[in-house]
Design an enzyme around this catalytic site. Sequence first.
Site, PDB file in Angstrom:
ATOM      1  N   HIS A 168      -1.318 -21.293   0.542  1.00 35.29           N
ATOM      2  CA  HIS A 168      -0.196 -20.401   0.850  1.00 35.29           C
ATOM      3  C   HIS A 168       0.587 -20.016  -0.417  1.00 35.29           C
ATOM      4  O   HIS A 168       0.928 -18.856  -0.598  1.00 35.29           O
ATOM      5  CB  HIS A 168       0.737 -21.038   1.883  1.00 35.29           C
ATOM      6  CG  HIS A 168       0.153 -21.041   3.260  1.00 35.29           C
ATOM      7  ND1 HIS A 168      -0.982 -21.745   3.583  1.00 35.29           N
ATOM      8  CD2 HIS A 168       0.523 -20.408   4.399  1.00 35.29           C
ATOM      9  CE1 HIS A 168      -1.278 -21.548   4.861  1.00 35.29           C
ATOM     10  NE2 HIS A 168      -0.372 -20.744   5.374  1.00 35.29           N
ATOM     11  N   GLU A 171      11.918   3.216  14.323  1.00 33.26           N
ATOM     12  CA  GLU A 171      10.969   4.186  13.720  1.00 33.26           C
ATOM     13  C   GLU A 171       9.650   4.095  14.471  1.00 33.26           C
ATOM     14  O   GLU A 171       9.473   3.229  15.334  1.00 33.26           O
ATOM     15  CB  GLU A 171      10.761   3.868  12.231  1.00 33.26           C
ATOM     16  CG  GLU A 171      10.125   2.504  11.975  1.00 33.26           C
ATOM     17  CD  GLU A 171       9.849   2.217  10.499  1.00 33.26           C
ATOM     18  OE1 GLU A 171       9.718   3.143   9.686  1.00 33.26           O
ATOM     19  OE2 GLU A 171       9.744   1.020  10.176  1.00 33.26           O
ATOM     20  N   LYS A 209       6.467  -1.854   1.980  1.00 33.60           N
ATOM     21  CA  LYS A 209       5.255  -1.302   2.612  1.00 33.60           C
ATOM     22  C   LYS A 209       4.086  -2.265   2.388  1.00 33.60           C
ATOM     23  O   LYS A 209       3.279  -2.081   1.471  1.00 33.60           O
ATOM     24  CB  LYS A 209       4.973   0.097   2.042  1.00 33.60           C
ATOM     25  CG  LYS A 209       4.103   0.963   2.956  1.00 33.60           C
ATOM     26  CD  LYS A 209       4.271   2.423   2.608  1.00 33.60           C
ATOM     27  CE  LYS A 209       3.293   3.339   3.318  1.00 33.60           C
ATOM     28  NZ  LYS A 209       3.290   3.238   4.767  1.00 33.60           N
ATOM     29  N   TYR A 246       0.828  -1.211   0.000  1.00 36.74           N
ATOM     30  CA  TYR A 246       0.000   0.000   0.000  1.00 36.74           C
ATOM     31  C   TYR A 246       0.857   1.255   0.000  1.00 36.74           C
ATOM     32  O   TYR A 246       2.057   1.209   0.267  1.00 36.74           O
ATOM     33  CB  TYR A 246      -0.964   0.008   1.187  1.00 36.74           C
ATOM     34  CG  TYR A 246      -0.363   0.402   2.523  1.00 36.74           C
ATOM     35  CD1 TYR A 246       0.399  -0.494   3.259  1.00 36.74           C
ATOM     36  CD2 TYR A 246      -0.552   1.684   3.049  1.00 36.74           C
ATOM     37  CE1 TYR A 246       0.944  -0.132   4.484  1.00 36.74           C
ATOM     38  CE2 TYR A 246      -0.012   2.048   4.272  1.00 36.74           C
ATOM     39  CZ  TYR A 246       0.741   1.139   4.978  1.00 36.74           C
ATOM     40  OH  TYR A 246       1.286   1.500   6.187  1.00 36.74           O
ATOM     41  N   LEU A 270      11.064   1.734   7.171  1.00 31.81           N
ATOM     42  CA  LEU A 270      10.510   2.122   5.874  1.00 31.81           C
ATOM     43  C   LEU A 270      11.281   3.349   5.361  1.00 31.81           C
ATOM     44  O   LEU A 270      11.527   4.277   6.139  1.00 31.81           O
ATOM     45  CB  LEU A 270       9.023   2.484   6.034  1.00 31.81           C
ATOM     46  CG  LEU A 270       8.331   2.759   4.703  1.00 31.81           C
ATOM     47  CD1 LEU A 270       7.961   1.444   4.032  1.00 31.81           C
ATOM     48  CD2 LEU A 270       7.079   3.596   4.898  1.00 31.81           C
ATOM     49  N   ARG A 327       7.980   4.000  -4.721  1.00 28.52           N
ATOM     50  CA  ARG A 327       8.090   3.070  -3.578  1.00 28.52           C
ATOM     51  C   ARG A 327       7.078   1.934  -3.714  1.00 28.52           C
ATOM     52  O   ARG A 327       7.368   0.784  -3.380  1.00 28.52           O
ATOM     53  CB  ARG A 327       7.895   3.830  -2.261  1.00 28.52           C
ATOM     54  CG  ARG A 327       8.175   2.964  -1.044  1.00 28.52           C
ATOM     55  CD  ARG A 327       8.184   3.751   0.252  1.00 28.52           C
ATOM     56  NE  ARG A 327       6.887   4.355   0.526  1.00 28.52           N
ATOM     57  CZ  ARG A 327       6.653   5.227   1.500  1.00 28.52           C
ATOM     58  NH1 ARG A 327       7.630   5.608   2.301  1.00 28.52           N
ATOM     59  NH2 ARG A 327       5.446   5.736   1.684  1.00 28.52           N
ATOM     60  N   ARG A 366      -8.005 -20.335  -1.018  1.00 29.80           N
ATOM     61  CA  ARG A 366      -6.932 -20.170  -0.036  1.00 29.80           C
ATOM     62  C   ARG A 366      -5.859 -21.263  -0.167  1.00 29.80           C
ATOM     63  O   ARG A 366      -6.155 -22.444  -0.064  1.00 29.80           O
ATOM     64  CB  ARG A 366      -7.517 -20.164   1.384  1.00 29.80           C
ATOM     65  CG  ARG A 366      -6.488 -19.834   2.444  1.00 29.80           C
ATOM     66  CD  ARG A 366      -7.091 -19.702   3.814  1.00 29.80           C
ATOM     67  NE  ARG A 366      -6.073 -19.341   4.785  1.00 29.80           N
ATOM     68  CZ  ARG A 366      -5.258 -20.222   5.370  1.00 29.80           C
ATOM     69  NH1 ARG A 366      -5.387 -21.511   5.112  1.00 29.80           N
ATOM     70  NH2 ARG A 366      -4.330 -19.827   6.224  1.00 29.80           N
TER      71      ARG A 366
HETATM   72  N1  PDD Z   1       2.805   5.278   7.001  1.00 25.55           N
HETATM   73  N2  PDD Z   1       7.417   4.184   8.827  1.00 25.55           N
HETATM   74  C1  PDD Z   1       6.293   3.451   8.785  1.00 25.55           C
HETATM   75  C2  PDD Z   1       6.267   2.129   9.469  1.00 25.55           C
HETATM   76  C3  PDD Z   1       5.147   3.942   8.105  1.00 25.55           C
HETATM   77  O1  PDD Z   1       4.028   3.195   8.061  1.00 25.55           O
HETATM   78  C4  PDD Z   1       5.203   5.218   7.491  1.00 25.55           C
HETATM   79  C5  PDD Z   1       4.034   5.786   6.725  1.00 25.55           C
HETATM   80  C6  PDD Z   1       6.396   5.958   7.578  1.00 25.55           C
HETATM   81  C7  PDD Z   1       6.543   7.327   6.969  1.00 25.55           C
HETATM   82  O2  PDD Z   1       6.550   7.263   5.568  1.00 25.55           O
HETATM   83  P1  PDD Z   1       6.073   8.478   4.664  1.00 25.55           P
HETATM   84  O3  PDD Z   1       6.842   9.668   5.096  1.00 25.55           O
HETATM   85  O4  PDD Z   1       6.407   8.041   3.309  1.00 25.55           O
HETATM   86  O5  PDD Z   1       4.584   8.650   4.886  1.00 25.55           O
HETATM   87  C8  PDD Z   1       7.488   5.404   8.237  1.00 25.55           C
HETATM   88  C9  PDD Z   1       1.619   5.722   6.300  1.00 25.55           C
HETATM   89  C10 PDD Z   1       1.380   7.172   6.394  1.00 25.55           C
HETATM   90  C11 PDD Z   1       0.442   4.895   6.745  1.00 25.55           C
HETATM   91  O6  PDD Z   1       0.651   3.800   7.253  1.00 25.55           O
HETATM   92  O7  PDD Z   1      -0.695   5.328   6.546  1.00 25.55           O
END
Ligand code: PDD
Length: 279
Positions: A101, A179, A146, A33, A203, A52, A99
């Site tokens: 895996h 983070e 992500k 996502y 991330l 990304r 379903r």
């Molecule tokens: N999340 N680290 C994690 C684990 C994140 O899920 C996100 C962003 C970031 C920051 O990334 P960016 O600056 O590209 O938004 C760092 C989004 C906003 C979400 O989960 O909705």
Amino acid sequence: MPELAYLNGKTLPLNEALVPIEDRGYQFGDAVYEFIASYNGKMFCMKEHLDRLQRSMEGLLFPAIDRNFIETAVLELFEKAEITRAGLYIQISRGVAPRDHAWDKDMKTQVIMTIKNVKEIPSKLREQGVDIITVQDERWSNCDIKTVQILPNAMAKQKAKAQGAFDAIFVSKDGIVREGTSSNFFIIKNEELITHPLTKNILPGITRMVVKDLAKDLGIKVEEKFLLKTDIYSADEAFLTGTLTEILGIKAIDGKSIGDSKRGEITQKLYKGLRKKAE
Ligand code: PDD
């Protein structure tokens, strides 16, 4: 200014968009996502988000999707919704199948999007800074991708909320500060900006990248290195960065005040720079 959904080429009212129960995103977390925001009717860093997204799809061995197709779909939904300060969520799953895996390599990816008004962080929190807690990082070892597998993030955020804090930051078993649950983490020490290097444990945030550029423009030195809990408690300033979070000052970590316990000067300068760039 309607809030809308997009489902494999169709635009629908949000509550009418439904996905099949055998979507692998639903059963295996087999989906990636992005969340992109707009300011004053202009998408911010769309190219970087879509780059990304593409890397995330490659990371999970998804078949390639034409870049122009995704970009056009994103822009069309954004134009239809006419929301000036929008949050656009895009999720691509490996597809729908009985379903199992393992998957069939000919599966058809499913693309869904929603577009809504951004729920801004209250200005009082922005002015005063937020309290955060540290939690042990129990996530998998590919946090640079992500994916929608973010239950540990949801659990950590909920833990923070239950303790009256705004958010949590992940700390590895060895004490390295990684983070936030949906943001990257920075400290300022002796007028130098410090954040975790880009590894598979965090991330590669788009806002993180923008902040590094802003810092350079402001003549602030940026260093990427591993920080321990003890380093962050003694920071002069600390903040979170993310698409929704933007740049959010931290006033205390685990109940320990940071700096003079107000949102710091450099944090404020960077926040103003980000808004100027985005608007
Ligand atoms: N999340 N680290 C994690 C684990 C994140 O899920 C996100 C962003 C970031 C920051 O990334 P960016 O600056 O590209 O938004 C760092 C989004 C906003 C979400 O989960 O909705």
